[in-house]
Design an enzyme around this catalytic site. Structure first.
Site, PDB file in Angstrom:
ATOM      1  N   ASN A  83       0.797  -1.223   0.000  1.00 46.07           N
ATOM      2  CA  ASN A  83       0.000   0.000   0.000  1.00 46.07           C
ATOM      3  C   ASN A  83       0.829   1.272   0.000  1.00 46.07           C
ATOM      4  OD1 ASN A  83      -2.709   1.412   0.525  1.00 46.07           O
ATOM      5  ND2 ASN A  83      -1.454   2.140   2.229  1.00 46.07           N
ATOM      6  N   ASP A  98      -0.347  -6.679   4.331  1.00 49.83           N
ATOM      7  CA  ASP A  98      -0.596  -5.567   5.230  1.00 49.83           C
ATOM      8  C   ASP A  98      -1.573  -4.574   4.602  1.00 49.83           C
ATOM      9  OD1 ASP A  98       0.138  -3.954   7.647  1.00 49.83           O
ATOM     10  OD2 ASP A  98       0.853  -2.565   6.110  1.00 49.83           O
ATOM     11  N   GLU A 102      -4.932  -8.485   5.623  1.00 49.58           N
ATOM     12  CA  GLU A 102      -5.388  -7.739   6.788  1.00 49.58           C
ATOM     13  C   GLU A 102      -6.446  -6.748   6.314  1.00 49.58           C
ATOM     14  OE1 GLU A 102      -3.578  -4.662  10.126  1.00 49.58           O
ATOM     15  OE2 GLU A 102      -3.023  -4.513   8.018  1.00 49.58           O
TER      16      GLU A 102
END
Length: 817
Positions: free
Chosen positions: A466, A543, A572
């Site tokens: 990200n 993540d 996640e």
């Protein structure tokens, strides 16, 4: 019979008054004892209780103290009542200008966003603007300004007459601000070279403006697809039905789907395809209410071969006019359209992931195997300050303790990020491939993978897609050179060089623009391929998976599975079930936040076992069978379970037994198996709360005071691990609740001919259950019942009866054959 009507009337009135008083008291009684506000932007945060709300008896609402917020920046927030997160996704609020705001929580309407500006300003300015005749009557006129960070969606003007709009703003006398008009979105700005300017005065000066023209004009009020397609996980035999909802004032009579199957970006507009293929949309339903029409358009994308990434964009238009509008961004060009995607496959997750027991290693806190790469001087600091720094854990230490992990019986290790970067947690990558010297190097990482594989252990790496650190060379190049840098579009600058998209407004973490295909190709073809091929890992924990687009994850899955079909990828996604489930088909599984919350509520907050049972049953109802939910008690991002349980090892053991016997792949956060707790209370510090969630793993038994209770917990964990590895019903069996009460849960896990009965009793008294009632039939002499916790074989009486007992605060696990 004689009745004294006067006395009777008085008695009735008194009775009614008592009833009304009782009812009124019940109505005003507070529903919760405490309510706390948490959020994504300072001064709020996601972990503290620093922003409590106060109950207002007259309004029956909870109210915060005034909180300073920055105009135009969207805040994600949630309320926590009685130490429990409110259900559902995050709430959102964008302040129209900087100032102090009060948040109001309505117990009867928990998801209502009620935030009010309370700052008092003596200066005012009134803007009055005339818009051009081509401005659609149905659109909203909005204002982007230095007051709201030039957010063109939140500050709306009021129509004074046909083409004249007005708004009164407040601020400090003498304060100047710049502004510009738009049609409800930055895409539809007025045509103007310079920003307008105004000044707040006590006299409320009126500024008379005129918009000459608009850069673009919207076609519809909104075009919404929001991934509304069926089936949600298509295979090669299934067409995919696309559904679009359009709200419009003028005429909309057709639409189109532009799709690709080769991984490239689809491009097209008004039925003309520039890249990909075309499928038409037809109106299937229209309803008009007042001046607005709501139309539903549907279309079909043909069936594709398995392992095909399908990407598509959608637009709608009126055949008799010009232009079109795209879902869901409402862009007028294909370049700004939302790129939707799905993956066609016979969706299956790796068998080893369904059977896995994952041990989570936070590298910097696990084991110091090489003191030569330690940060100098950290050990001279007070311990609570050391916890903020690099504490010496490294890959050599992990390699040294592979035998320890192996002897526990686990068969997978989740390794925290070891990217080169500024912090010991590894989630700020300054390189997506290089390993930070404080952790070790590529060679040691490869040796760990090889050594783990020899022991039959899979390696899962914590992957950050990200964002990057602002120290990453790519970002530094974009920061220094601007559009001259090849990496400029690998990030999203809103006002170069100072403003750019970030992870939760953290300037250190610029978002990596995976929607840029050059950036995406780098991430997939170089980074993903590197970790799978060069390092040899077996899967990724992803993540903040809800950061990158679905289109990215479709390509990610395609790349991962083409390199290593048996690799496991789970994300996640800290959200509600609907959002978590939306990644099924792209990902193999997700982190089970709902289950963690249920474990916490049931065993720490001592709520009814019905909470745990309901969570399991809802998971079973919502998630596909192949979608693996990874259960856990705690992690690097939340307090230690044992600490929250008052350091009571019995509560930890009960929760662990539930985790290992209920559906889902269990994750053990390093140290849980020895009841590793916290040296400090995270509630008593305002910053770096997670330092106490990530304390070093104790290896010196005497120095770290590992006494009998801790060792008993370890033995208990090893027993649970052994049982889960032995009994396929505990790993893959169907779940059926048998008896649910305040303190006890009895359930069955059934796989083919194997049935296991689990009895979890968190109460203070023993419980007994008849096997005949559980099975709804009598046993015979050939039937075997084995207590798996003691390996004791149980036999029936002469009538085929058998009573199972479970002592207070213990667990019974029985195999029935």
């Amino acid at each position: 019979m004689f009745i004294n009507r006067k006395k009777f009337t008085i008695v009735v009135l008194v009775t009614l008054l008592i009833m009304v008083s009782t009812f009124s008291f019940a109505q005003v009684k507070k529903r919760y004892q405490t309510v706390v506000l948490r959020g994504s932007l300072a001064p709020l945060d996601w972990s503290s209780n620093d922003n409590p709300l106060t109950y207002n008896q007259s309004t029956k609402t909870w109210q915060s103290n005034p909180i300073q917020l920055t105009g135009g920046k969207t805040l994600q927030f949630k309320y926590v009542y009685d130490d429990q997160w409110m259900p559902g996704g995050n709430l959102k609020f964008t302040p129209p200008q900087s100032g102090k705001y009060v948040f109001k929580f309505h117990p009867q309407k928990e998801r209502k966003v009620d935030v009010q500006l309370v700052s008092q300003y003596q200066g005012q300015a009134t803007l009055q603007v005339t818009v051009p005749s081509e401005t659609p009557q149905w659109t909203n006129l909005t204002l982007g300004s230095s007051l709201n960070n030039f957010n063109y969606t939140i500050t709306k003007l009021k129509r004074k007459k046909n083409r004249v709009w007005t708004i009164k703003l407040s601020g400090k006398p003498g304060e100047k601000f710049t502004y510009q008009y738009a049609l409800n979105d930055k895409k539809y700005l007025e045509t103007r070279k310079r920003l307008r300017q105004a000044t707040f005065t006590k006299e409320n000066k009126v500024y008379t403006d005129r918009v000459v023209a608009w850069e673009k004009i919207p076609v519809a009020k909104s075009v919404t697809h929001d991934f509304s397609y069926q089936p949600s996980i298509p295979n090669s035999k299934e067409e995919v039905q696309i559904r679009v909802t359009v709200k419009h004032y003028g005429n909309i009579d057709t639409g189109g789907i532009y799709y690709t199957t080769d991984g490239s970006a689809p491009v097209g507009k008004r039925g003309t395809v520039k890249n990909g293929q075309f499928a038409s949309l037809q109106i299937t339903k229209s309803t008009t209410k007042g001046k607005i029409t709501k139309s539903t358009l549907t279309g079909t994308i043909p069936a594709q071969e398995n392992r095909t990434p399908v990407k598509y964009i959608i637009d709608v238009w009126d055949k008799q006019s010009q232009g079109s509008q795209f879902a869901d961004t409402n862009s007028l060009t294909p370049q700004g359209a939302t790129e939707f995607a799905y993956y066609v496959d016979n969706y299956q997750t790796p068998d080893w992931a369904k059977d896995a027991i994952i041990y989570q290693v936070f590298v910097d806190r696990f084991r110091n195997g090489n003191p030569n790469n330690d940060k100098v001087g950290v050990d001279q600091l007070p311990y609570s300050q050391q916890l903020k720094k690099w504490m010496g854990g490294d890959l050599v230490g992990l390699k040294e303790k592979l035998d320890y992990i192996d002897k526990l019986g686990v068969n997978a290790i989740w390794i925290s990020p070891v990217y080169k970067g500024p912090y010991s947690h590894g989630y700020h990558p300054a390189s997506f491939k290089k390993i930070d010297p404080h952790f070790g190097n590529k060679q040691i990482m490869k040796e760990i993978v090889k050594a783990a594989h020899k022991r039959g252990i899979k390696i899962i790496y914590d992957f950050v897609a990200n964002h990057s650190s602002n120290r990453h060379p790519f970002f530094q190049s974009a920061l220094e050179k601007g559009k001259r840098s090849k990496y400029y579009d690998w990030y999203t600058f809103t006002d170069w060089p100072n403003k750019y998209e970030t992870f939760y407004s953290i300037k250190e973490l610029p978002e990596f623009n995976n929607n840029n295909y050059q950036a995406r190709n780098y991430m997939l073809n170089e980074v993903v391929a590197y970790w799978l091929n060069e390092i040899g890992i077996d899967g990724f924990r992803l993540d903040y998976a809800k950061g990158p687009s679905y289109s990215f994850w479709v390509d990610f899955r395609h790349k991962v599975k083409s390199i290593k079909p048996n690799a496991y990828i789970f994300g996640e996604v800290w959200a509600d079930r609907k959002k978590i489930n939306s990644y099924a088909g792209e990902l193999d599984g997700a982190v089970g936040f709902e289950m963690q919350g249920a474990f916490y509520d049931t065993f720490i907050k001592d709520k009814s076992m019905a909470v745990l049972n309901k969570t399991v049953e809802q998971n079973q109802k919502v998630y596909p069978d192949e979608y693996v939910i990874n259960t856990f008690l705690d992690s690097h991002d939340m307090p230690r379970f044992i600490f929250e349980a008052g350091n009571n090892p019995q509560i930890l053991k009960l929760a662990a037994a539930a985790q290992f016997t209920l559906p889902g792949t269990p994750i053990i956060y390093y140290g849980d198996e020895i009841a590793l707790s916290q040296s400090g209370d995270h509630n008593k510090v305002n910053t770096w709360k997670d330092r106490y969630y990530r304390e070093p793993m104790p290896w010196d038994k005497e120095k770290q005071h590992l006494e009998k209770p801790n060792l008993a917990v370890k033995a208990y964990y090893k027993k649970l691990i052994k049982l889960r590895n032995q009994e396929i019903a505990l790993r893959r069996g169907n779940y059926q609740s048998i008896h649910v009460a305040e303190d006890i849960l009895v359930f069955a896990r059934t796989y083919k001919g194997e049935k296991i009965i689990v009895m979890i009793n968190k109460g203070k008294s023993g419980q007994s259950f008849s096997v005949q009632k559980i099975l709804k039939q009598k046993l015979n002499a050939k039937d075997a019942v084995v207590n798996l916790m003691t390996d004791q074989k149980l036999t029936t009486d002469r009538e085929g009866n058998l009573i199972l007992h479970v002592a207070p605060q213990t667990v019974g696990i029985y195999e029935l054959n």
